[in-house]
Enzyme design. Structure first.
Site, PDB file in Angstrom:
ATOM      1  N   HIS A  36     -20.266  32.121 -37.942  1.00  0.00           N
ATOM      2  CA  HIS A  36     -19.732  31.786 -39.266  1.00  0.00           C
ATOM      3  C   HIS A  36     -20.868  31.751 -40.300  1.00  0.00           C
ATOM      4  O   HIS A  36     -20.721  32.233 -41.420  1.00  0.00           O
ATOM      5  CB  HIS A  36     -19.068  30.399 -39.248  1.00  0.00           C
ATOM      6  CG  HIS A  36     -17.905  30.260 -38.312  1.00  0.00           C
ATOM      7  ND1 HIS A  36     -17.966  29.498 -37.171  1.00  0.00           N
ATOM      8  CD2 HIS A  36     -16.650  30.772 -38.355  1.00  0.00           C
ATOM      9  CE1 HIS A  36     -16.802  29.536 -36.551  1.00  0.00           C
ATOM     10  NE2 HIS A  36     -15.977  30.315 -37.234  1.00  0.00           N
ATOM     11  N   GLY A 153     -15.625  38.557 -39.959  1.00  0.00           N
ATOM     12  CA  GLY A 153     -16.481  39.011 -38.875  1.00  0.00           C
ATOM     13  C   GLY A 153     -15.856  40.150 -38.076  1.00  0.00           C
ATOM     14  O   GLY A 153     -14.643  40.182 -37.860  1.00  0.00           O
ATOM     15  N   GLU A 154     -16.711  41.066 -37.630  1.00  0.00           N
ATOM     16  CA  GLU A 154     -16.245  42.145 -36.751  1.00  0.00           C
ATOM     17  C   GLU A 154     -15.891  41.593 -35.365  1.00  0.00           C
ATOM     18  O   GLU A 154     -15.284  42.285 -34.562  1.00  0.00           O
ATOM     19  CB  GLU A 154     -17.315  43.234 -36.644  1.00  0.00           C
ATOM     20  CG  GLU A 154     -17.437  44.023 -37.941  1.00  0.00           C
ATOM     21  CD  GLU A 154     -18.593  45.001 -37.962  1.00  0.00           C
ATOM     22  OE1 GLU A 154     -19.471  44.912 -37.070  1.00  0.00           O
ATOM     23  OE2 GLU A 154     -18.624  45.839 -38.888  1.00  0.00           O
ATOM     24  N   LYS A 155     -16.233  40.348 -35.093  1.00  0.00           N
ATOM     25  CA  LYS A 155     -15.844  39.690 -33.828  1.00  0.00           C
ATOM     26  C   LYS A 155     -14.325  39.792 -33.649  1.00  0.00           C
ATOM     27  O   LYS A 155     -13.851  40.024 -32.547  1.00  0.00           O
ATOM     28  CB  LYS A 155     -16.299  38.229 -33.871  1.00  0.00           C
ATOM     29  CG  LYS A 155     -15.662  37.319 -32.849  1.00  0.00           C
ATOM     30  CD  LYS A 155     -16.286  37.517 -31.514  1.00  0.00           C
ATOM     31  CE  LYS A 155     -15.840  36.595 -30.417  1.00  0.00           C
ATOM     32  NZ  LYS A 155     -14.543  35.994 -30.482  1.00  0.00           N
ATOM     33  N   ASP A 156     -13.595  39.598 -34.757  1.00  0.00           N
ATOM     34  CA  ASP A 156     -12.133  39.709 -34.718  1.00  0.00           C
ATOM     35  C   ASP A 156     -11.756  41.035 -35.386  1.00  0.00           C
ATOM     36  O   ASP A 156     -11.225  41.068 -36.492  1.00  0.00           O
ATOM     37  CB  ASP A 156     -11.495  38.513 -35.438  1.00  0.00           C
ATOM     38  CG  ASP A 156     -11.894  37.216 -34.777  1.00  0.00           C
ATOM     39  OD1 ASP A 156     -11.313  36.880 -33.740  1.00  0.00           O
ATOM     40  OD2 ASP A 156     -12.827  36.552 -35.279  1.00  0.00           O
ATOM     41  N   GLN A 159      -8.161  41.900 -36.451  1.00  0.00           N
ATOM     42  CA  GLN A 159      -7.840  41.107 -37.649  1.00  0.00           C
ATOM     43  C   GLN A 159      -8.435  41.747 -38.901  1.00  0.00           C
ATOM     44  O   GLN A 159      -7.762  41.889 -39.926  1.00  0.00           O
ATOM     45  CB  GLN A 159      -8.398  39.690 -37.450  1.00  0.00           C
ATOM     46  CG  GLN A 159      -8.416  38.832 -38.695  1.00  0.00           C
ATOM     47  CD  GLN A 159      -8.915  37.435 -38.389  1.00  0.00           C
ATOM     48  OE1 GLN A 159      -8.202  36.645 -37.792  1.00  0.00           O
ATOM     49  NE2 GLN A 159     -10.136  37.103 -38.785  1.00  0.00           N
ATOM     50  N   SER A 191     -18.381  32.045 -30.389  1.00  0.00           N
ATOM     51  CA  SER A 191     -16.980  31.759 -30.683  1.00  0.00           C
ATOM     52  C   SER A 191     -16.763  30.251 -30.590  1.00  0.00           C
ATOM     53  O   SER A 191     -17.366  29.591 -29.738  1.00  0.00           O
ATOM     54  CB  SER A 191     -16.086  32.468 -29.662  1.00  0.00           C
ATOM     55  OG  SER A 191     -14.796  31.895 -29.665  1.00  0.00           O
ATOM     56  N   SER A 192     -15.903  29.727 -31.440  1.00  0.00           N
ATOM     57  CA  SER A 192     -15.598  28.285 -31.359  1.00  0.00           C
ATOM     58  C   SER A 192     -14.993  27.963 -30.004  1.00  0.00           C
ATOM     59  O   SER A 192     -15.141  26.855 -29.500  1.00  0.00           O
ATOM     60  CB  SER A 192     -14.625  27.885 -32.470  1.00  0.00           C
ATOM     61  OG  SER A 192     -15.118  28.306 -33.719  1.00  0.00           O
TER      62      SER A 192
HETATM   63  P1  AMP Z   1     -12.567  31.639 -36.961  1.00  0.00           P
HETATM   64  O1  AMP Z   1     -13.084  30.311 -37.423  1.00  0.00           O
HETATM   65  O2  AMP Z   1     -12.694  31.865 -35.492  1.00  0.00           O
HETATM   66  O3  AMP Z   1     -11.215  31.969 -37.536  1.00  0.00           O
HETATM   67  O4  AMP Z   1     -13.555  32.693 -37.614  1.00  0.00           O
HETATM   68  C1  AMP Z   1     -13.783  32.755 -38.993  1.00  0.00           C
HETATM   69  C2  AMP Z   1     -14.521  34.019 -39.318  1.00  0.00           C
HETATM   70  O5  AMP Z   1     -15.780  34.023 -38.646  1.00  0.00           O
HETATM   71  C3  AMP Z   1     -13.763  35.283 -38.881  1.00  0.00           C
HETATM   72  O6  AMP Z   1     -13.907  36.272 -39.884  1.00  0.00           O
HETATM   73  C4  AMP Z   1     -14.487  35.663 -37.614  1.00  0.00           C
HETATM   74  O7  AMP Z   1     -14.423  37.037 -37.324  1.00  0.00           O
HETATM   75  C5  AMP Z   1     -15.916  35.247 -37.938  1.00  0.00           C
HETATM   76  N1  AMP Z   1     -16.691  35.057 -36.711  1.00  0.00           N
HETATM   77  C6  AMP Z   1     -16.406  34.237 -35.671  1.00  0.00           C
HETATM   78  N2  AMP Z   1     -17.307  34.386 -34.689  1.00  0.00           N
HETATM   79  C7  AMP Z   1     -18.187  35.327 -35.109  1.00  0.00           C
HETATM   80  C8  AMP Z   1     -19.346  35.945 -34.538  1.00  0.00           C
HETATM   81  N3  AMP Z   1     -19.784  35.624 -33.342  1.00  0.00           N
HETATM   82  N4  AMP Z   1     -19.978  36.880 -35.268  1.00  0.00           N
HETATM   83  C9  AMP Z   1     -19.538  37.240 -36.496  1.00  0.00           C
HETATM   84  N5  AMP Z   1     -18.462  36.707 -37.091  1.00  0.00           N
HETATM   85  C10 AMP Z   1     -17.785  35.764 -36.406  1.00  0.00           C
END
Ligand code: AMP
Length: 284
Positions: A36, A153-156, A159, A191-192
């Protein structure tokens, strides 16, 4: 500064817009980590003002998922944000976002429904309605914050692709800025939900990135047949892994690939001890 109500946030945004300031939005569900933080840093660098939303969005969780136990660490999130130069942390309650009694069925709430072609695959297959919830809340956040730039993030990756499509199809005046995946030194994508993993599970979780890195190495050696590339994955899996999908898809429209090319993303999802983990890699 933390704000809990839409009205108060709107006042601030109005002030900024009057001064012609650019606004960046980083939507999150909190439990913030360095992944994040990388998005937040980009926004702070690029925009005059940055809003980070922290909202565990109930309508993107399916029945039986981890809505109740999802980690909530607002105090620590606020500290991370203020240290990073964030102007406002927007942390609304579900009631603030969805109204009295927060009736969440689509009989009572206007939803933004992304195209079926984008949602009937990968995570959308097991998480039915998930992307409707994501598009609806992100659309609401866009209307509330009116950001010039929004960071995802490209992680998701699924999405991200769906949100880009939503912005294009609905002519939403925001530029989406994709941000690369942040990984631990081991390769594990932050990841959370990694908080749910025991130390032993974390070792098994390395299979995701190892599979993806290995596929990319094989692709770089000239192997493009998806069947052959997929076969390389199985040696990383054992009885602790429950593979949900390993798929090769187009980076723009998620069409399936039989032959990999530079516009291919490899997506993986698997469960370890009932914790669902996702990762992906671009072959280019
Ligand atoms: P979330 O809190 O999991 O909904 O994530 C919020 C944002 O952070 C989303 O755009 C995710 O893709 C991004 N994000 C989460 N983990 C990562 C990561 N390891 N690298 C890059 N972006 C991330």
């Amino acid at each position: 500064m933390i704000i809990h109500t839409i009205e108060e946030l709107r006042e601030k945004i109005k002030e900024w817009k009057k001064q012609n300031m650019t606004v960046g939005l980083v939507p999150t569900m909190g439990a913030l980590h360095n992944g994040h933080l990388s998005l937040i840093k980009k926004s702070v660098e690029k925009c005059d003002k940055t809003v980070v939303s922290v909202f565990v969005n109930p309508i993107q969780f399916c029945p039986g998922e981890d809505l109740e136990k999802y980690p909530r660490t607002l105090e620590a999130d606020e500290k991370l944000c203020s240290d990073a130069g964030v102007d406002i942390v927007f942390a609304p309650s579900p009631k603030e976002m969805y109204g009295e009694g927060h009736i969440l069925s689509n009989d009572f709430l206007t939803y933004v429904i992304p195209p079926f072609f984008y949602t009937n695959k990968l995570c959308g297959k097991s998480r039915v309605g998930h992307f409707d919830g994501v598009c609806t809340v992100v659309n609401k956040l866009f209307n509330i914050v009116q950001p010039d730039f929004a960071f995802f993030g490209e992680k998701d990756r699924q999405q991200l692709i769906i949100l880009k499509k939503m912005v294009k199809d609905l002519n939403i005046p925001v530029e989406i800025i994709p941000c690369p995946i942040v990984r631990e030194e081991s390769g594990l994508a932050l990841s959370s939900r990694n908080k749910y993993l025991s130390d032993e599970d974390k070792k098994y979780a390395l299979a995701l990135s190892q599979i993806l890195f290995n596929i990319k190495a094989c692709y770089n050696k000239g192997i493009t047949d998806v069947k052959a590339l997929t076969e390389t994955a199985y040696s990383y899996l054992n009885e602790h892994h429950s593979l949900e999908y390993l798929e090769f898809r187009d980076a723009d429209d998620l069409e399936e690939k039989k032959i990999a090319d530079d516009n291919t993303i490899v997506f993986i999802a698997l469960k370890i001890s009932d914790v669902r983990l996702i990762d992906n890699i671009a072959l280019k």
